[in-house]
Design a protein around this motif. Structure first.
Motif, mmCIF file in Angstrom:
data_model
loop_
_atom_site.group_PDB
_atom_site.id
_atom_site.type_symbol
_atom_site.label_atom_id
_atom_site.label_comp_id
_atom_site.label_asym_id
_atom_site.label_seq_id
_atom_site.Cartn_x
_atom_site.Cartn_y
_atom_site.Cartn_z
ATOM 1 N N ALA A 180 0.932 -1.063 0.036
ATOM 2 C CA ALA A 180 0.123 -0.034 -0.080
ATOM 3 C C ALA A 180 0.800 1.154 -0.189
ATOM 4 C CB ALA A 180 -0.861 0.015 1.092
ATOM 5 N N ILE A 181 0.506 2.160 -0.868
ATOM 6 C CA ILE A 181 1.440 3.471 -1.140
ATOM 7 C C ILE A 181 0.334 4.498 -1.078
ATOM 8 C CG2 ILE A 181 1.634 3.220 -3.595
ATOM 9 C CD1 ILE A 181 4.342 4.607 -3.134
ATOM 10 N N THR A 182 0.610 5.652 -0.385
ATOM 11 C CA THR A 182 -0.157 6.782 -0.511
ATOM 12 C C THR A 182 0.221 7.882 -1.204
ATOM 13 O OG1 THR A 182 -1.023 6.395 1.791
ATOM 14 C CG2 THR A 182 -1.421 8.541 1.218
ATOM 15 N N VAL A 183 -0.366 8.663 -2.033
ATOM 16 C CA VAL A 183 -0.093 9.736 -3.007
ATOM 17 C C VAL A 183 -0.960 11.067 -2.486
ATOM 18 C CG1 VAL A 183 0.605 8.048 -4.729
ATOM 19 C CG2 VAL A 183 -1.506 8.997 -4.764
ATOM 20 N N ARG A 184 -0.399 12.037 -2.699
ATOM 21 C CA ARG A 184 -1.084 13.257 -2.394
ATOM 22 C C ARG A 184 -1.775 13.584 -3.545
ATOM 23 N NH1 ARG A 184 -0.548 16.662 1.702
ATOM 24 N NH2 ARG A 184 1.328 15.537 2.510
ATOM 25 N N VAL A 185 -3.109 14.058 -3.425
ATOM 26 C CA VAL A 185 -4.003 14.404 -4.535
ATOM 27 C C VAL A 185 -4.830 15.745 -4.217
ATOM 28 C CG1 VAL A 185 -4.194 12.117 -5.454
ATOM 29 C CG2 VAL A 185 -5.754 13.059 -3.674
ATOM 30 N N GLY A 243 -7.659 13.866 -7.816
ATOM 31 C CA GLY A 243 -8.612 12.882 -7.387
ATOM 32 C C GLY A 243 -9.756 12.735 -8.132
ATOM 33 N N VAL A 244 -9.779 13.234 -9.432
ATOM 34 C CA VAL A 244 -11.186 12.755 -10.018
ATOM 35 C C VAL A 244 -12.257 13.575 -9.469
ATOM 36 C CG1 VAL A 244 -12.075 11.199 -11.526
ATOM 37 C CG2 VAL A 244 -9.996 10.693 -10.722
ATOM 38 N N ALA A 245 -12.065 14.590 -9.086
ATOM 39 C CA ALA A 245 -13.308 15.226 -8.150
ATOM 40 C C ALA A 245 -13.885 14.736 -7.121
ATOM 41 C CB ALA A 245 -14.227 15.672 -9.320
ATOM 42 N N GLY A 246 -12.969 13.929 -6.564
ATOM 43 C CA GLY A 246 -13.282 12.952 -5.203
ATOM 44 C C GLY A 246 -14.283 11.527 -5.866
ATOM 45 N N PHE A 247 -14.343 11.229 -6.975
ATOM 46 C CA PHE A 247 -14.903 9.943 -7.288
ATOM 47 C C PHE A 247 -13.883 8.990 -7.151
ATOM 48 C CE2 PHE A 247 -17.882 13.212 -9.312
ATOM 49 C CZ PHE A 247 -19.263 12.511 -8.952
ATOM 50 N N ALA A 248 -12.829 9.056 -7.144
ATOM 51 C CA ALA A 248 -11.881 7.847 -6.935
ATOM 52 C C ALA A 248 -12.044 7.353 -5.323
ATOM 53 C CB ALA A 248 -10.181 8.219 -6.950
ATOM 54 N N LEU A 249 -12.931 6.449 -5.182
ATOM 55 C CA LEU A 249 -13.453 5.619 -4.074
ATOM 56 C C LEU A 249 -12.767 4.530 -3.523
ATOM 57 C CD1 LEU A 249 -17.271 6.814 -4.020
ATOM 58 C CD2 LEU A 249 -15.470 8.078 -2.968
ATOM 59 N N GLU A 258 -1.421 0.949 -14.879
ATOM 60 C CA GLU A 258 -2.871 0.754 -15.107
ATOM 61 C C GLU A 258 -3.682 -0.254 -14.171
ATOM 62 O OE1 GLU A 258 -4.139 0.523 -19.394
ATOM 63 O OE2 GLU A 258 -1.916 0.245 -19.718
ATOM 64 N N LYS A 259 -4.814 0.154 -13.959
ATOM 65 C CA LYS A 259 -5.677 -0.741 -13.052
ATOM 66 C C LYS A 259 -5.252 -1.040 -11.775
ATOM 67 C CE LYS A 259 -8.672 -4.813 -13.187
ATOM 68 N NZ LYS A 259 -9.878 -4.019 -13.261
ATOM 69 N N ILE A 260 -4.964 0.404 -10.907
ATOM 70 C CA ILE A 260 -4.614 0.134 -9.538
ATOM 71 C C ILE A 260 -5.832 0.235 -8.673
ATOM 72 C CG2 ILE A 260 -3.108 1.468 -8.002
ATOM 73 C CD1 ILE A 260 -1.603 -0.012 -10.266
ATOM 74 N N LEU A 261 -5.786 -0.635 -7.858
ATOM 75 C CA LEU A 261 -7.033 -0.499 -6.589
ATOM 76 C C LEU A 261 -6.758 0.434 -5.757
ATOM 77 C CD1 LEU A 261 -9.614 -1.820 -5.599
ATOM 78 C CD2 LEU A 261 -8.262 -3.454 -4.203
ATOM 79 N N VAL A 262 -7.731 1.474 -5.595
ATOM 80 C CA VAL A 262 -7.964 2.281 -4.354
ATOM 81 C C VAL A 262 -8.379 1.639 -3.146
ATOM 82 C CG1 VAL A 262 -8.759 4.456 -3.664
ATOM 83 C CG2 VAL A 262 -8.508 4.016 -5.905
ATOM 84 N N LEU A 263 -7.273 1.615 -2.244
ATOM 85 C CA LEU A 263 -7.730 0.918 -1.044
ATOM 86 C C LEU A 263 -8.480 1.951 0.048
ATOM 87 C CD1 LEU A 263 -4.375 -0.887 -0.084
ATOM 88 C CD2 LEU A 263 -6.409 -2.092 -0.885
ATOM 89 N N ALA A 264 -8.030 3.250 -0.073
ATOM 90 C CA ALA A 264 -8.563 4.047 1.020
ATOM 91 C C ALA A 264 -8.439 5.538 0.611
ATOM 92 C CB ALA A 264 -8.014 4.005 2.612
ATOM 93 N N VAL A 265 -9.611 6.235 0.822
ATOM 94 C CA VAL A 265 -9.223 7.831 0.769
ATOM 95 C C VAL A 265 -9.371 8.383 2.019
ATOM 96 C CG1 VAL A 265 -10.412 7.568 -1.519
ATOM 97 C CG2 VAL A 265 -11.723 7.737 0.310
ATOM 98 N N ALA A 266 -8.093 9.393 2.139
ATOM 99 C CA ALA A 266 -7.739 9.906 3.328
ATOM 100 C C ALA A 266 -7.596 8.618 4.465
ATOM 101 C CB ALA A 266 -8.765 10.835 4.061
ATOM 102 N N LYS A 284 -15.916 12.166 -2.453
ATOM 103 C CA LYS A 284 -15.162 12.661 -1.285
ATOM 104 C C LYS A 284 -14.127 13.392 -1.732
ATOM 105 C CE LYS A 284 -17.046 9.442 1.828
ATOM 106 N NZ LYS A 284 -16.694 8.128 2.830
ATOM 107 N N VAL A 285 -13.862 14.830 -1.468
ATOM 108 C CA VAL A 285 -12.642 15.474 -1.835
ATOM 109 C C VAL A 285 -11.436 15.567 -0.778
ATOM 110 C CG1 VAL A 285 -11.521 17.919 -2.811
ATOM 111 C CG2 VAL A 285 -13.827 17.023 -3.382
ATOM 112 N N VAL A 286 -10.585 14.994 -0.812
ATOM 113 C CA VAL A 286 -9.572 14.332 0.031
ATOM 114 C C VAL A 286 -8.155 15.017 -0.410
ATOM 115 C CG1 VAL A 286 -10.843 12.457 0.967
ATOM 116 C CG2 VAL A 286 -9.197 12.188 -0.632
ATOM 117 N N ASN A 287 -7.083 14.747 0.340
ATOM 118 C CA ASN A 287 -5.772 15.164 0.016
ATOM 119 C C ASN A 287 -4.833 13.986 -0.039
ATOM 120 O OD1 ASN A 287 -5.665 14.668 2.912
ATOM 121 N ND2 ASN A 287 -4.829 16.355 3.364
ATOM 122 N N ALA A 288 -5.372 13.005 0.047
ATOM 123 C CA ALA A 288 -4.464 11.498 0.118
ATOM 124 C C ALA A 288 -5.330 10.444 -0.467
ATOM 125 C CB ALA A 288 -3.628 11.431 1.285
ATOM 126 N N VAL A 289 -4.650 9.717 -1.053
ATOM 127 C CA VAL A 289 -5.351 8.365 -1.718
ATOM 128 C C VAL A 289 -4.388 7.358 -1.487
ATOM 129 C CG1 VAL A 289 -6.248 7.167 -3.791
ATOM 130 C CG2 VAL A 289 -6.922 9.259 -3.168
#
Length: 279
Positions: A117-122, A127-133, A165-173, A184-189
């Motif tokens: 798991a790696i976290t990137v700042r967005v 963050g695709v307007a918060g739609f990357a859930l 390509e095709k990277i799973l989003v584990l968590a937002v914030a 959800k508009v967040v600062n990290a994914v």
């Protein structure tokens, strides 16, 4: 006398009817109890990574012929287990939705085997307007400067390229719930990647700007791209690179002996001596 007899008959008929109803009801209950089984279901909505306890579980009657594989008939054995997937209230808790026994709760419990798991700042744009859930899949684009080589006259060129390509989003914030549909508009994914992808992603965010591209969850196609530059963006062809001048080959001088030019000669007499002079 006739009235008393009629009342007695009615009373006997009522008692017989009540007895028949009681016997039929008991028979139906005994028959239905043999056709159902107790199954553990979620008493509330449960997110992935949560540790189960008795407050999350309730036992309900389930038709014996349609009990899902992996269902639990004893809720006590689920105490302390950790969810690998989200479940909704009333949904059976299955073995396939649980992490192995002894797993601690939290985000680390839902990371796949051999994954990281790696976290990137967005921001709201990246963050695709918060739609990357959590539970969605994204592609990663890096925008950077392309090295044109060691030539002093060449200039680095801006380029945007899909690197993962095709990277799973584990968590937002700090949220890992997958049942949310509102943006959800967040600062990290936090993303789930392989070790090689983690290295590439860490390098990409250090050399350029990252962007997330939301993709269809069932789309598994991989489309290789060459990246977009200023020239391809504007529909112009890239300028031809100046070719190196051809090396100058040394010219070897060839010398040929020339025949002696013809000369005029005359005889000269000096006293008794004679000589020949040519010019």
């Amino acid at each position: 006398m006739k009235n008393i007899r009629a009342l007695v008959m009615l009373l006997v008929a009522a008692v017989a009817g009540l007895g028949a109803v009681a016997m039929a009801s008991r028979w139906l209950m005994d028959r239905s109890s043999g056709m159902t089984a107790k199954v553990a279901v979620a008493a509330v909505d449960i997110n992935l990574g949560q540790r189960l306890n008795t407050e999350f579980i309730k036992m309900v009657d389930w038709p014996s012929g349609s009990v899902p594989p992996g269902a639990f008939t004893d809720g006590q054995v689920l105490d302390g287990r950790v969810m690998k997937n989200s479940v909704l209230r009333g949904e059976p808790i299955l073995e396939g939705k649980l992490t192995p026994v002894g797993t601690q709760g939290g985000l680390s419990a839902v990371i796949g085997e051999g994954r990281r798991a790696i976290t990137v700042r967005v921001n709201d744009v990246i963050g695709v307007a918060g739609f990357a859930l959590p539970g969605n899949y994204v592609d990663i684009i890096v925008s950077t400067q392309q090295d044109k080589g060691s030539d002093k006259g060449s200039k680095d060129e801006s380029i945007s390229k899909i690197v993962l390509e095709k990277i799973l989003v584990l968590a937002v914030a700090q949220e890992v719930g997958r049942d949310e549909t509102k943006p959800k508009v967040v600062n990290a994914v936090t993303l789930e990647v392989t070790p090689e992808q983690a290295e590439k992603l860490d390098l990409a965010r250090s050399v350029g700007t990252l962007s997330l591209v939301l993709r269809n969850q069932v789309d598994t196609a991989t489309l290789p791209t060459t990246g977009a530059t200023k020239f391809t963006l504007l529909g112009a062809s890239a300028p031809a690179t100046a070719s190196a001048p051809a090396p100058v080959r040394p010219v070897r001088a060839h010398y040929a002996a020339r025949p002696a030019a013809p000369r005029d000669c005359i005889g000269v007499l000096s006293g008794v001596l004679g000589s020949v002079e040519c010019f």
